[in-house]
Design a protein around this motif. Structure first.
Motif, PDB file in Angstrom:
ATOM      1  N   GLU A  79     -11.802   6.924  37.144  1.00 27.71           N
ATOM      2  CA  GLU A  79     -11.836   5.899  38.190  1.00 27.71           C
ATOM      3  C   GLU A  79     -10.449   5.529  38.691  1.00 27.71           C
ATOM      4  N   LEU A  80      -9.444   5.755  37.850  1.00 34.04           N
ATOM      5  CA  LEU A  80      -8.087   5.351  38.191  1.00 34.04           C
ATOM      6  C   LEU A  80      -7.548   6.177  39.352  1.00 34.04           C
ATOM      7  N   GLU A  81      -6.811   5.517  40.254  1.00 34.47           N
ATOM      8  CA  GLU A  81      -6.172   6.207  41.372  1.00 34.47           C
ATOM      9  C   GLU A  81      -4.677   6.331  41.114  1.00 34.47           C
ATOM     10  N   GLU A  82      -4.049   7.260  41.826  1.00 38.14           N
ATOM     11  CA  GLU A  82      -2.631   7.513  41.606  1.00 38.14           C
ATOM     12  C   GLU A  82      -1.790   6.264  41.832  1.00 38.14           C
ATOM     13  N   LYS A  83      -2.162   5.466  42.822  1.00 41.49           N
ATOM     14  CA  LYS A  83      -1.390   4.251  43.102  1.00 41.49           C
ATOM     15  C   LYS A  83      -1.480   3.260  41.943  1.00 41.49           C
ATOM     16  N   HIS A  84      -2.624   3.242  41.240  1.00 44.38           N
ATOM     17  CA  HIS A  84      -2.776   2.356  40.082  1.00 44.38           C
ATOM     18  C   HIS A  84      -1.852   2.806  38.948  1.00 44.38           C
ATOM     19  N   TRP A  85      -1.785   4.109  38.732  1.00 41.00           N
ATOM     20  CA  TRP A  85      -0.903   4.666  37.698  1.00 41.00           C
ATOM     21  C   TRP A  85       0.554   4.308  37.990  1.00 41.00           C
ATOM     22  N   ASP A  86       0.966   4.538  39.235  1.00 43.71           N
ATOM     23  CA  ASP A  86       2.359   4.283  39.608  1.00 43.71           C
ATOM     24  C   ASP A  86       2.709   2.801  39.457  1.00 43.71           C
ATOM     25  N   TRP A  87       1.806   1.932  39.865  1.00 45.18           N
ATOM     26  CA  TRP A  87       2.015   0.487  39.760  1.00 45.18           C
ATOM     27  C   TRP A  87       2.206   0.080  38.300  1.00 45.18           C
ATOM     28  N   THR A  88       1.300   0.548  37.446  1.00 44.76           N
ATOM     29  CA  THR A  88       1.341   0.161  36.043  1.00 44.76           C
ATOM     30  C   THR A  88       2.603   0.666  35.348  1.00 44.76           C
TER      31      THR A  88
END
Length: 257
Positions: free
Chosen positions: A108-117
């Protein structure tokens, strides 16, 4: 908690606590202030919560600086440390507490979520440490706040857990590379703590119940973690280096007998 006037193991010290307006960060800021340290902290969302925290810190008899800064932005990190330099001219303690993340599964995770975290939880502590070192001419202490999700796989914790694992590796490298400068670096890993952050997890109730079943028989509190952080910022802890100190009431040891 004692007032700064009554006890002063950290009197004359200056501490920066990232994400210090609420939750664990607020508890850490208040604990350090109660031991005599002047406090700077950043916040991002709530002006009201930050202002209230500042008042509580000042009531302990120390100075306090609050700065609105999103640590996912390197430029804002620079501005934060400029304000600390202008207000205090030095820094003795850095507590990298600010954290963020998106509670989703791997798929479910998107690339933008990974980068933010990763930007907030792993990159920002590194950048903050780089700035802090410039102000720690006589040595100092850095404590990174991590979590057991770095080693234990938890539901909906994919991005946060991996970012905290990165932070623990950062802690070890910092401890070795900054030792010649007289800077002591460690991390504190807390168990389940009932804070606003936990409310975002779909399995919040299950997590809290798991924490209550620890050998200690109760949930870990923000104050429990804050006291350990404060200890790691004293000379008594000078020979603890690059360690992840777990404060979870024994929960990760397995179910109580």
């Amino acid at each position: 908690m004692s007032t700064a006037e009554e006890s002063g193991p950290l009197s004359g010290k200056v501490a920066l606590v990232t994400g210090g307006s609420r939750g664990i960060g607020k508890a850490v800021a208040l604990e350090l202030a109660g031991r005599g340290a002047d406090i700077a902290f950043n916040y991002f969302r709530s002006h009201e919560a930050a202002a209230a925290t500042e008042q509580e810190i000042r009531a302990l008899g120390v100075e306090c600086l609050r700065v609105r800064a999103h640590l996912g932005d390197p430029e804002k990190i620079g501005e934060l440390f400029t304000r600390v330099t202008e207000s205090f001219g030095r820094l003795d303690i850095l507590v990298n507490n600010a954290a963020s993340g998106v509670q989703r599964t791997l798929e479910e995770l998107e690339e933008k979520h990974w980068d933010w975290t990763m930007a907030v939880n792993a990159k920002a502590p590194w950048l903050c440490a780089k700035e802090a070192v410039k102000l720690m001419e006589g040595g100092g202490h850095i404590v990174n706040i991590t979590s057991e999700g770095s080693r234990t796989v938890l539901p909906y914790y994919f991005s946060v857990g991996t970012s905290k694992a990165a932070l623990e590796a950062v802690t070890r490298y910092m401890a070795v590379e900054l030792a010649p400068r007289g800077i002591v670096v460690n991390a504190v890993s807390g168990g389940y703590v009932e804070t606003d952050a936990l409310a975002h997890f779909p399995n919040r109730d299950e997590m809290l119940e798991s924490g209550r079943r620890s050998p200690a028989g109760r949930l870990v509190t923000s104050a429990d973690i804050a006291r350990v952080v404060a200890f790691l910022c004293t000379d008594d802890a000078s020979m603890i280096r690059g360690q992840v100190v777990v404060v979870d009431g024994g929960a990760t040891l397995g179910p109580p007998g």
